[in-house]
Motif scaffolding. Sequence first.
Motif, PDB file in Angstrom:
ATOM      1  N   ASP A  86       0.894  -1.211   0.051  1.00  0.00           N
ATOM      2  CA  ASP A  86      -0.083   0.066   0.126  1.00  0.00           C
ATOM      3  C   ASP A  86       0.661   1.405  -0.046  1.00  0.00           C
ATOM      4  O   ASP A  86       0.724   2.175  -0.521  1.00  0.00           O
ATOM      5  CB  ASP A  86      -0.924  -0.112   1.157  1.00  0.00           C
ATOM      6  CG  ASP A  86      -2.087  -1.032   1.029  1.00  0.00           C
ATOM      7  OD1 ASP A  86      -2.481  -1.487   0.056  1.00  0.00           O
ATOM      8  OD2 ASP A  86      -2.649  -1.406   2.126  1.00  0.00           O
ATOM      9  N   ASP A  87       1.842   1.334   0.699  1.00  0.00           N
ATOM     10  CA  ASP A  87       2.799   2.546   0.635  1.00  0.00           C
ATOM     11  C   ASP A  87       3.763   2.890  -0.345  1.00  0.00           C
ATOM     12  O   ASP A  87       4.649   3.436  -0.245  1.00  0.00           O
ATOM     13  CB  ASP A  87       3.397   2.822   2.108  1.00  0.00           C
ATOM     14  CG  ASP A  87       4.377   1.772   2.568  1.00  0.00           C
ATOM     15  OD1 ASP A  87       4.264   0.432   1.906  1.00  0.00           O
ATOM     16  OD2 ASP A  87       5.045   1.878   3.326  1.00  0.00           O
ATOM     17  N   TYR A  88       3.807   1.829  -1.204  1.00  0.00           N
ATOM     18  CA  TYR A  88       4.478   2.114  -2.391  1.00  0.00           C
ATOM     19  C   TYR A  88       3.740   2.263  -3.621  1.00  0.00           C
ATOM     20  O   TYR A  88       2.599   1.856  -4.006  1.00  0.00           O
ATOM     21  CB  TYR A  88       5.347   0.689  -2.881  1.00  0.00           C
ATOM     22  CG  TYR A  88       6.381   0.832  -3.920  1.00  0.00           C
ATOM     23  CD1 TYR A  88       7.345   1.312  -3.796  1.00  0.00           C
ATOM     24  CD2 TYR A  88       6.119   0.623  -5.427  1.00  0.00           C
ATOM     25  CE1 TYR A  88       8.392   1.618  -4.815  1.00  0.00           C
ATOM     26  CE2 TYR A  88       6.844   0.643  -6.235  1.00  0.00           C
ATOM     27  CZ  TYR A  88       7.991   1.411  -6.019  1.00  0.00           C
ATOM     28  OH  TYR A  88       9.079   1.528  -7.115  1.00  0.00           O
ATOM     29  N   PRO A  89       4.098   3.646  -4.252  1.00  0.00           N
ATOM     30  CA  PRO A  89       3.273   4.243  -5.320  1.00  0.00           C
ATOM     31  C   PRO A  89       3.207   3.770  -6.540  1.00  0.00           C
ATOM     32  O   PRO A  89       2.502   3.998  -7.479  1.00  0.00           O
ATOM     33  CB  PRO A  89       3.909   5.577  -5.215  1.00  0.00           C
ATOM     34  CG  PRO A  89       5.370   5.443  -5.040  1.00  0.00           C
ATOM     35  CD  PRO A  89       5.351   4.220  -3.973  1.00  0.00           C
ATOM     36  N   GLY A  90       4.107   2.599  -6.863  1.00  0.00           N
ATOM     37  CA  GLY A  90       4.067   1.903  -8.099  1.00  0.00           C
ATOM     38  C   GLY A  90       4.220   0.485  -8.076  1.00  0.00           C
ATOM     39  O   GLY A  90       4.090  -0.164  -7.273  1.00  0.00           O
ATOM     40  N   THR A  91       4.539  -0.181  -9.371  1.00  0.00           N
ATOM     41  CA  THR A  91       4.713  -1.707  -9.346  1.00  0.00           C
ATOM     42  C   THR A  91       6.052  -1.736 -10.116  1.00  0.00           C
ATOM     43  O   THR A  91       6.414  -0.850 -10.884  1.00  0.00           O
ATOM     44  CB  THR A  91       3.645  -2.403 -10.249  1.00  0.00           C
ATOM     45  OG1 THR A  91       3.387  -1.598 -11.300  1.00  0.00           O
ATOM     46  CG2 THR A  91       2.668  -2.404  -9.100  1.00  0.00           C
ATOM     47  N   ILE A  92       6.916  -2.768  -9.824  1.00  0.00           N
ATOM     48  CA  ILE A  92       8.032  -3.182 -10.546  1.00  0.00           C
ATOM     49  C   ILE A  92       7.714  -4.528 -11.373  1.00  0.00           C
ATOM     50  O   ILE A  92       7.259  -5.390 -10.847  1.00  0.00           O
ATOM     51  CB  ILE A  92       9.245  -3.387  -9.743  1.00  0.00           C
ATOM     52  CG1 ILE A  92       9.309  -2.320  -8.633  1.00  0.00           C
ATOM     53  CG2 ILE A  92      10.492  -3.704 -10.224  1.00  0.00           C
ATOM     54  CD1 ILE A  92       9.906  -0.902  -9.368  1.00  0.00           C
ATOM     55  N   HIS A  93       7.978  -4.305 -12.781  1.00  0.00           N
ATOM     56  CA  HIS A  93       7.793  -5.781 -13.597  1.00  0.00           C
ATOM     57  C   HIS A  93       9.126  -5.998 -14.162  1.00  0.00           C
ATOM     58  O   HIS A  93      10.016  -5.249 -14.316  1.00  0.00           O
ATOM     59  CB  HIS A  93       6.972  -5.318 -14.582  1.00  0.00           C
ATOM     60  CG  HIS A  93       5.508  -4.592 -14.297  1.00  0.00           C
ATOM     61  ND1 HIS A  93       4.606  -4.760 -15.210  1.00  0.00           N
ATOM     62  CD2 HIS A  93       5.310  -4.361 -13.201  1.00  0.00           C
ATOM     63  CE1 HIS A  93       3.587  -3.981 -14.421  1.00  0.00           C
ATOM     64  NE2 HIS A  93       3.892  -3.440 -13.232  1.00  0.00           N
ATOM     65  N   VAL A  94       9.202  -7.548 -14.128  1.00  0.00           N
ATOM     66  CA  VAL A  94      10.161  -7.726 -14.920  1.00  0.00           C
ATOM     67  C   VAL A  94       9.602  -8.597 -15.860  1.00  0.00           C
ATOM     68  O   VAL A  94       9.073  -9.465 -15.785  1.00  0.00           O
ATOM     69  CB  VAL A  94      11.305  -8.974 -14.116  1.00  0.00           C
ATOM     70  CG1 VAL A  94      12.285  -9.628 -15.162  1.00  0.00           C
ATOM     71  CG2 VAL A  94      12.268  -8.288 -13.018  1.00  0.00           C
ATOM     72  N   THR A  95       9.837  -8.032 -17.392  1.00  0.00           N
ATOM     73  CA  THR A  95       9.295  -8.555 -18.459  1.00  0.00           C
ATOM     74  C   THR A  95      10.095  -9.174 -19.697  1.00  0.00           C
ATOM     75  O   THR A  95      10.908  -8.454 -19.992  1.00  0.00           O
ATOM     76  CB  THR A  95       8.629  -7.323 -19.196  1.00  0.00           C
ATOM     77  OG1 THR A  95       7.647  -6.654 -18.158  1.00  0.00           O
ATOM     78  CG2 THR A  95       7.520  -7.806 -20.273  1.00  0.00           C
ATOM     79  N   GLU A  96       9.834 -10.359 -19.967  1.00  0.00           N
ATOM     80  CA  GLU A  96      10.230 -10.756 -21.130  1.00  0.00           C
ATOM     81  C   GLU A  96       9.457 -10.455 -22.344  1.00  0.00           C
ATOM     82  O   GLU A  96       8.313 -10.859 -22.298  1.00  0.00           O
ATOM     83  CB  GLU A  96      10.166 -12.370 -20.943  1.00  0.00           C
ATOM     84  CG  GLU A  96      10.897 -12.991 -19.743  1.00  0.00           C
ATOM     85  CD  GLU A  96      12.321 -13.175 -20.278  1.00  0.00           C
ATOM     86  OE1 GLU A  96      12.909 -13.248 -21.421  1.00  0.00           O
ATOM     87  OE2 GLU A  96      13.054 -13.397 -19.314  1.00  0.00           O
ATOM     88  N   ILE A  97      10.042  -9.745 -23.212  1.00  0.00           N
ATOM     89  CA  ILE A  97       9.483  -9.114 -24.476  1.00  0.00           C
ATOM     90  C   ILE A  97       9.483 -10.110 -25.613  1.00  0.00           C
ATOM     91  O   ILE A  97      10.554 -10.547 -26.079  1.00  0.00           O
ATOM     92  CB  ILE A  97       9.850  -7.932 -24.767  1.00  0.00           C
ATOM     93  CG1 ILE A  97       9.374  -6.798 -23.610  1.00  0.00           C
ATOM     94  CG2 ILE A  97       9.209  -7.174 -26.012  1.00  0.00           C
ATOM     95  CD1 ILE A  97       9.919  -5.639 -23.760  1.00  0.00           C
ATOM     96  N   SER A  98       8.434 -10.215 -26.210  1.00  0.00           N
ATOM     97  CA  SER A  98       8.411 -11.365 -27.295  1.00  0.00           C
ATOM     98  C   SER A  98       8.812 -10.498 -28.785  1.00  0.00           C
ATOM     99  O   SER A  98       8.625  -9.218 -28.723  1.00  0.00           O
ATOM    100  CB  SER A  98       7.250 -12.286 -27.671  1.00  0.00           C
ATOM    101  OG  SER A  98       6.189 -11.445 -27.481  1.00  0.00           O
ATOM    102  N   THR A  99       8.964 -11.199 -29.829  1.00  0.00           N
ATOM    103  CA  THR A  99       9.312 -10.513 -31.023  1.00  0.00           C
ATOM    104  C   THR A  99       7.599  -9.979 -31.590  1.00  0.00           C
ATOM    105  O   THR A  99       7.746  -9.296 -32.399  1.00  0.00           O
ATOM    106  CB  THR A  99       9.699 -11.475 -32.001  1.00  0.00           C
ATOM    107  OG1 THR A  99       8.713 -12.524 -32.322  1.00  0.00           O
ATOM    108  CG2 THR A  99      11.040 -11.709 -31.558  1.00  0.00           C
ATOM    109  N   ASP A 100       6.624 -10.422 -31.047  1.00  0.00           N
ATOM    110  CA  ASP A 100       5.193  -9.990 -31.460  1.00  0.00           C
ATOM    111  C   ASP A 100       4.685  -9.017 -30.546  1.00  0.00           C
ATOM    112  O   ASP A 100       3.311  -8.843 -30.480  1.00  0.00           O
ATOM    113  CB  ASP A 100       4.412 -11.135 -31.861  1.00  0.00           C
ATOM    114  CG  ASP A 100       4.127 -11.968 -30.632  1.00  0.00           C
ATOM    115  OD1 ASP A 100       4.931 -11.947 -29.562  1.00  0.00           O
ATOM    116  OD2 ASP A 100       3.278 -12.859 -30.891  1.00  0.00           O
TER     117      ASP A 100
END
Length: 121
Positions: free
Chosen positions: A36-50
């Motif tokens: 609740d007291d963190y204003p954002g989110t952190i993502h680790v994203t594997e990006i595909s070619t499409d």
Amino acid sequence: MNSTPSIKGYEVVDFATIPGVPCPCGTAKRGLAEVDDYPGTIHVTEISTDAKIHYHKKLTETYFFLECGEDAQMQLDDEIIPVHPGMCIMIRPGTRHRALGKMKIVNIVLPKFDPADEWFD
């Protein structure tokens, strides 16, 4: 004596334990959404070619590139920008964007990620 529960001064996220979820770019592991007291989110994203071009009306995303192929690029509105590990791109709300080529990024999202704020033309 009146006592209030204390909150730790830190949060730990182990992305190895977070399941990936499909997103317009590929697969994202999203951390800190429930804090609740963190204003954002952190993502680790594997990006595909499409990756699909999309935009957000409220979210600001910051992509930090961890891994990418030699020909990796980002489409930001009508511009194509080459990217490489160690680069960072801040993407303001309303900017249509997508990754071109396979890559792995850390995405810092402010405010907290909202799947209802993904828009496609």
